[in-house]
Design a protein around this motif. Structure first.
Motif, PDB file in Angstrom:
ATOM      1  N   TYR A 161       0.912  -1.194   0.020  1.00 17.67           N
ATOM      2  CA  TYR A 161       0.124   0.101  -0.036  1.00 17.67           C
ATOM      3  C   TYR A 161       0.948   1.230   0.142  1.00 17.67           C
ATOM      4  CZ  TYR A 161       1.460   0.086   4.929  1.00 17.67           C
ATOM      5  OH  TYR A 161       1.980   0.378   5.923  1.00 17.67           O
ATOM      6  N   ALA A 162       0.207   2.486  -0.174  1.00 17.41           N
ATOM      7  CA  ALA A 162       0.814   3.730  -0.182  1.00 17.41           C
ATOM      8  C   ALA A 162      -0.267   4.598   0.298  1.00 17.41           C
ATOM      9  CB  ALA A 162       1.423   4.147  -1.644  1.00 17.41           C
ATOM     10  N   THR A 163       0.244   5.342   1.063  1.00 16.98           N
ATOM     11  CA  THR A 163      -0.600   6.574   1.581  1.00 16.98           C
ATOM     12  C   THR A 163      -0.225   8.068   1.202  1.00 16.98           C
ATOM     13  OG1 THR A 163       0.346   6.517   3.646  1.00 16.98           O
ATOM     14  CG2 THR A 163      -1.794   5.405   3.525  1.00 16.98           C
ATOM     15  N   ALA A 164      -0.955   8.939   0.940  1.00 16.34           N
ATOM     16  CA  ALA A 164      -0.703  10.161   0.370  1.00 16.34           C
ATOM     17  C   ALA A 164      -0.385  10.883   1.796  1.00 16.34           C
ATOM     18  CB  ALA A 164      -1.761  10.969  -0.352  1.00 16.34           C
ATOM     19  N   TRP A 165       0.679  11.864   1.679  1.00 15.40           N
ATOM     20  CA  TRP A 165       1.102  12.493   2.798  1.00 15.40           C
ATOM     21  C   TRP A 165       0.606  14.022   2.597  1.00 15.40           C
ATOM     22  CZ3 TRP A 165       2.201  12.770   7.719  1.00 15.40           C
ATOM     23  CH2 TRP A 165       2.818  13.973   8.498  1.00 15.40           C
ATOM     24  N   GLN A 166       0.277  14.792   3.457  1.00 14.39           N
ATOM     25  CA  GLN A 166       0.187  16.255   3.343  1.00 14.39           C
ATOM     26  C   GLN A 166       0.595  16.685   4.642  1.00 14.39           C
ATOM     27  OE1 GLN A 166      -3.803  17.662   2.209  1.00 14.39           O
ATOM     28  NE2 GLN A 166      -3.921  16.017   0.234  1.00 14.39           N
ATOM     29  N   ALA A 167       1.566  17.868   4.511  1.00 14.34           N
ATOM     30  CA  ALA A 167       1.981  18.497   5.752  1.00 14.34           C
ATOM     31  C   ALA A 167       0.916  18.965   6.787  1.00 14.34           C
ATOM     32  CB  ALA A 167       2.932  19.675   5.362  1.00 14.34           C
ATOM     33  N   ARG A 168      -0.199  19.333   6.201  1.00 10.21           N
ATOM     34  CA  ARG A 168      -0.993  19.812   7.191  1.00 10.21           C
ATOM     35  C   ARG A 168      -1.983  18.956   7.606  1.00 10.21           C
ATOM     36  NH1 ARG A 168      -6.122  21.957   6.631  1.00 10.21           N
ATOM     37  NH2 ARG A 168      -6.148  21.769   4.407  1.00 10.21           N
ATOM     38  N   LEU A 169      -2.570  17.772   6.756  1.00  7.63           N
ATOM     39  CA  LEU A 169      -3.175  16.783   7.120  1.00  7.63           C
ATOM     40  C   LEU A 169      -2.895  15.670   7.583  1.00  7.63           C
ATOM     41  CD1 LEU A 169      -5.887  17.389   4.062  1.00  7.63           C
ATOM     42  CD2 LEU A 169      -6.108  18.375   6.616  1.00  7.63           C
ATOM     43  N   GLY A 170      -1.557  15.388   7.123  1.00  7.20           N
ATOM     44  CA  GLY A 170      -0.972  14.101   7.502  1.00  7.20           C
ATOM     45  C   GLY A 170      -1.350  12.889   6.371  1.00  7.20           C
ATOM     46  N   ALA A 171      -1.624  11.861   7.015  1.00  9.32           N
ATOM     47  CA  ALA A 171      -1.955  10.761   6.143  1.00  9.32           C
ATOM     48  C   ALA A 171      -2.907   9.779   6.671  1.00  9.32           C
ATOM     49  CB  ALA A 171      -0.540   9.839   5.801  1.00  9.32           C
ATOM     50  N   ALA A 172      -3.464   8.874   5.950  1.00 13.74           N
ATOM     51  CA  ALA A 172      -4.324   7.908   6.350  1.00 13.74           C
ATOM     52  C   ALA A 172      -3.755   7.123   7.421  1.00 13.74           C
ATOM     53  CB  ALA A 172      -4.984   7.100   5.462  1.00 13.74           C
ATOM     54  N   VAL A 173      -4.517   6.529   8.411  1.00 15.52           N
ATOM     55  CA  VAL A 173      -4.124   5.541   9.355  1.00 15.52           C
ATOM     56  C   VAL A 173      -4.279   4.058   8.832  1.00 15.52           C
ATOM     57  CG1 VAL A 173      -4.302   4.595  11.732  1.00 15.52           C
ATOM     58  CG2 VAL A 173      -4.634   6.835  11.145  1.00 15.52           C
ATOM     59  N   VAL A 174      -3.476   3.269   8.592  1.00 16.86           N
ATOM     60  CA  VAL A 174      -3.475   1.719   7.942  1.00 16.86           C
ATOM     61  C   VAL A 174      -3.593   0.878   9.000  1.00 16.86           C
ATOM     62  CG1 VAL A 174      -2.394   0.164   6.524  1.00 16.86           C
ATOM     63  CG2 VAL A 174      -2.341   2.503   5.949  1.00 16.86           C
ATOM     64  N   SER A 175      -4.682   0.311   9.076  1.00 13.64           N
ATOM     65  CA  SER A 175      -4.872  -0.822  10.082  1.00 13.64           C
ATOM     66  C   SER A 175      -4.903  -2.158   9.395  1.00 13.64           C
ATOM     67  CB  SER A 175      -6.229  -0.567  10.894  1.00 13.64           C
ATOM     68  OG  SER A 175      -7.305  -0.664   9.932  1.00 13.64           O
ATOM     69  N   GLY A 176      -4.639  -2.315   8.160  1.00 15.65           N
ATOM     70  CA  GLY A 176      -4.410  -3.577   7.553  1.00 15.65           C
ATOM     71  C   GLY A 176      -3.938  -3.304   6.291  1.00 15.65           C
ATOM     72  N   SER A 177      -3.238  -4.530   5.701  1.00 16.66           N
ATOM     73  CA  SER A 177      -2.849  -4.630   4.359  1.00 16.66           C
ATOM     74  C   SER A 177      -2.803  -6.148   4.032  1.00 16.66           C
ATOM     75  CB  SER A 177      -1.333  -4.084   4.186  1.00 16.66           C
ATOM     76  OG  SER A 177      -1.012  -4.299   2.905  1.00 16.66           O
ATOM     77  N   HIS A 178      -3.655  -6.679   3.272  1.00 13.15           N
ATOM     78  CA  HIS A 178      -3.952  -7.980   3.418  1.00 13.15           C
ATOM     79  C   HIS A 178      -4.498  -8.711   2.147  1.00 13.15           C
ATOM     80  CE1 HIS A 178      -8.318  -7.509   3.888  1.00 13.15           C
ATOM     81  NE2 HIS A 178      -7.830  -6.377   4.686  1.00 13.15           N
ATOM     82  N   PRO A 179      -4.357  -9.906   1.662  1.00 11.80           N
ATOM     83  CA  PRO A 179      -5.012 -10.508   0.480  1.00 11.80           C
ATOM     84  C   PRO A 179      -6.538 -10.581   0.647  1.00 11.80           C
ATOM     85  CG  PRO A 179      -3.310 -11.885   1.446  1.00 11.80           C
ATOM     86  CD  PRO A 179      -3.585 -11.023   2.286  1.00 11.80           C
ATOM     87  N   VAL A 180      -7.134 -10.416  -0.310  1.00 10.89           N
ATOM     88  CA  VAL A 180      -8.594 -10.296  -0.386  1.00 10.89           C
ATOM     89  C   VAL A 180      -9.281 -11.209  -1.637  1.00 10.89           C
ATOM     90  CG1 VAL A 180      -8.860  -8.175  -1.486  1.00 10.89           C
ATOM     91  CG2 VAL A 180     -10.974  -9.128  -0.397  1.00 10.89           C
ATOM     92  N   GLY A 181     -10.274 -11.860  -1.599  1.00 10.51           N
ATOM     93  CA  GLY A 181     -10.752 -12.826  -2.649  1.00 10.51           C
ATOM     94  C   GLY A 181      -9.519 -13.511  -2.972  1.00 10.51           C
ATOM     95  N   GLU A 182      -9.585 -14.102  -4.452  1.00 14.31           N
ATOM     96  CA  GLU A 182      -8.892 -14.967  -5.045  1.00 14.31           C
ATOM     97  C   GLU A 182      -7.433 -14.549  -5.374  1.00 14.31           C
ATOM     98  OE1 GLU A 182     -10.650 -17.193  -8.142  1.00 14.31           O
ATOM     99  OE2 GLU A 182     -12.081 -18.250  -6.658  1.00 14.31           O
ATOM    100  N   ARG A 183      -7.438 -13.183  -6.038  1.00 18.41           N
ATOM    101  CA  ARG A 183      -6.367 -12.506  -6.567  1.00 18.41           C
ATOM    102  C   ARG A 183      -6.303 -10.993  -6.204  1.00 18.41           C
ATOM    103  NH1 ARG A 183      -8.950 -14.995 -10.678  1.00 18.41           N
ATOM    104  NH2 ARG A 183      -9.831 -13.113 -11.646  1.00 18.41           N
ATOM    105  N   GLY A 184      -7.076 -10.781  -5.077  1.00 21.54           N
ATOM    106  CA  GLY A 184      -6.859  -9.167  -4.824  1.00 21.54           C
ATOM    107  C   GLY A 184      -6.021  -8.744  -3.628  1.00 21.54           C
ATOM    108  N   TRP A 185      -5.762  -7.583  -3.413  1.00 22.73           N
ATOM    109  CA  TRP A 185      -4.912  -6.997  -2.419  1.00 22.73           C
ATOM    110  C   TRP A 185      -5.485  -5.874  -1.764  1.00 22.73           C
ATOM    111  CZ3 TRP A 185      -1.189  -9.801  -0.225  1.00 22.73           C
ATOM    112  CH2 TRP A 185      -0.547  -9.380   1.044  1.00 22.73           C
ATOM    113  N   ALA A 186      -6.116  -5.847  -0.609  1.00 25.28           N
ATOM    114  CA  ALA A 186      -6.775  -4.805  -0.094  1.00 25.28           C
ATOM    115  C   ALA A 186      -6.130  -3.901   1.215  1.00 25.28           C
ATOM    116  CB  ALA A 186      -8.180  -5.267   0.583  1.00 25.28           C
ATOM    117  N   VAL A 187      -6.342  -2.860   1.429  1.00 24.87           N
ATOM    118  CA  VAL A 187      -5.930  -1.888   2.340  1.00 24.87           C
ATOM    119  C   VAL A 187      -7.207  -1.498   3.370  1.00 24.87           C
ATOM    120  CG1 VAL A 187      -4.584   0.024   2.958  1.00 24.87           C
ATOM    121  CG2 VAL A 187      -3.819  -1.068   1.086  1.00 24.87           C
ATOM    122  N   ASP A 188      -6.820  -1.520   4.419  1.00 22.80           N
ATOM    123  CA  ASP A 188      -7.947  -0.802   5.496  1.00 22.80           C
ATOM    124  C   ASP A 188      -7.307   0.335   6.166  1.00 22.80           C
ATOM    125  OD1 ASP A 188      -9.269  -3.349   5.002  1.00 22.80           O
ATOM    126  OD2 ASP A 188      -8.304  -4.301   6.780  1.00 22.80           O
ATOM    127  N   ALA A 189      -7.880   1.251   5.748  1.00 18.82           N
ATOM    128  CA  ALA A 189      -7.248   2.824   6.099  1.00 18.82           C
ATOM    129  C   ALA A 189      -8.536   3.684   6.477  1.00 18.82           C
ATOM    130  CB  ALA A 189      -6.587   3.409   5.039  1.00 18.82           C
TER     131      ALA A 189
END
Length: 390
Positions: A161-189
């Motif tokens: 995964y990659a999260t966007a960073w902004q000096a004033r707002l920061g970045a999203a909080v990632v609580s998961g990076s994992h396989p999903v389904g048969e061929r997918g990859w998901a990010v919980d943010a």
């Protein structure tokens, strides 16, 4: 046993046996497991000073190797990981369907002192697979980033995964990076208060590494673990009178015998949004294992479940010789089959000759006149039925 009975009993068995041998000679060879290649973890420990801007570090595979996945480890709890994803040799993005050559981790130091972490790329040398990277589509204001999907006909080997960073707002909080389904990859943010503007800035992106070649996924169960409670302490900087409970959890997973541990991911359990997670390790601890280490601060000691999902790949069986050398009409197999058929024809003629001799010996000598004996022999196998196909 009478000669005719012998002929009717033995000839069918001989014919079936010889024809079976001919078919085996003309058929493709036996199947063997494909050698996926030699896995290797390419790692380096990087140090970075206190800074208000994110810093990125890249580790690449050696020439001729395929990137399977990557990650990081030994990160200080005060280091926030903003991205962990496949890239090119220089740490830049790769076009959809292009071959990734390295793994890049982007971090932000949260304290006014130097920090360090280990960046790793899991690579495969000498195999028959080809890797490509795919990124998820833009979020379009959805509460969670869309997953990255490997195309049909490919196998997922890892993701990030990659999260966007902004000096004033920061970045999203990632609580998961994992396989999903048969061929997918998901990010919980998720977004904290005041970060709504990040939704319009592609605030999080999922990545998947996809393989083509003689490999298939192996279904394995998640490794569940809980964040253990450490000594309660009051964390400086928090409102007066508010004490937080430090938590820590570690899990390591490996694939079944014969399978390759090509990647792994983590996912927080219930009430993930009520906790501030810090993932200090999410990567290959060795080529055969994957480790996740998570710390968090909570206001109570309620259970904090986590899940580690390993990605396991298994080689697909394939012929032990090139297909062109195994076709039934190939030169060697065709000559072998014709030789066997010729031997069968000679065997049939020899048996018929023996039968004729035995009949001649048993024929009575006529006393006078001429005796005409007519006999009919029926057989299901005729030598003129065996011919060479043009």
């Amino acid at each position: 046993m009478r000669p005719s009975a012998f002929l009717h009993t033995v000839l069918p068995l001989l014919a079936v046996a010889v024809l079976h041998s001919a078919a085996q000679a003309a058929a493709p060879g036996t199947s063997v497991a494909i050698d996926l290649g030699e896995p290797a973890v390419r790692s380096r420990t990087v140090a970075f000073g206190p800074t208000a801007a994110p810093q990125s570090f890249t580790v690449g595979c050696a020439p001729g190797e395929q990137l399977l996945s990557g990650g990081y480890g030994d990160a200080d709890p005060e280091v926030r990981v903003l991205a962990s994803h496949p890239t090119d040799d220089q740490g830049g993005p790769v076009a959809a369907g292009s071959q990734p050559r390295a793994w890049t981790v982007t971090v932000l130091g949260l304290r006014q002192s130097a920090g360090s972490l280990r960046v790793s790329a899991l690579c495969l040398a000498g195999g028959e697979v080809t890797a490509a990277a795919f990124a998820g589509p833009p979020a379009d204001g959805l509460p969670d980033p869309p997953p990255a999907e490997c195309p049909s006909g490919t196998v997922r080997s890892g993701g990030g995964y990659a999260t966007a960073w902004q000096a004033r707002l920061g970045a999203a909080v990632v609580s998961g990076s994992h396989p999903v389904g048969e061929r997918g990859w998901a990010v919980d943010a998720g977004l904290t208060r005041g970060q709504a503007a990040l939704r319009a800035s592609n605030w999080a992106t999922a990545y998947a590494v996809c393989l083509t070649g003689p490999v298939q996924p192996v279904a394995v169960e998640d490794v569940s673990f809980n964040l253990d409670t450490l000594a309660r302490e009051c964390v400086p900087g928090i409102a007066a009178g508010v004490c937080l409970v430090p938590r820590l959890g570690v899990a390591t997973a490996h694939c079944p015998p014969g399978a390759l541990t090509s990647g792994g991911g983590f996912r927080a359990g219930d009430a993930a949004g009520q906790r501030q997670y810090s993932v200090a390790e999410d990567g290959p601890s060795a080529y055969a294992t994957w480790t996740v280490r998570v710390s968090a601060y909570t206001t109570d000691a309620a259970p904090a479940p986590m899940r580690l999902t390993p990605v396991c790949l298994f080689p697909v069986a394939a012929p032990d010789a090139p297909v062109g050398d195994l076709l039934p009409d190939s030169g060697a197999s065709r000559n072998q089959a014709l030789t066997i058929v010729g031997l069968l024809a000679l065997l049939l003629l020899a048996l018929l000759a023996v039968l004729a001799l035995r009949r001649g010996r048993r024929r009575p000598t006529p006393v006078g006149g001429i005796e005409v004996v007519v006999r009919t022999v029926r057989t299901r196998y005729r030598t003129d039925q065996y011919r060479e196909d043009g």
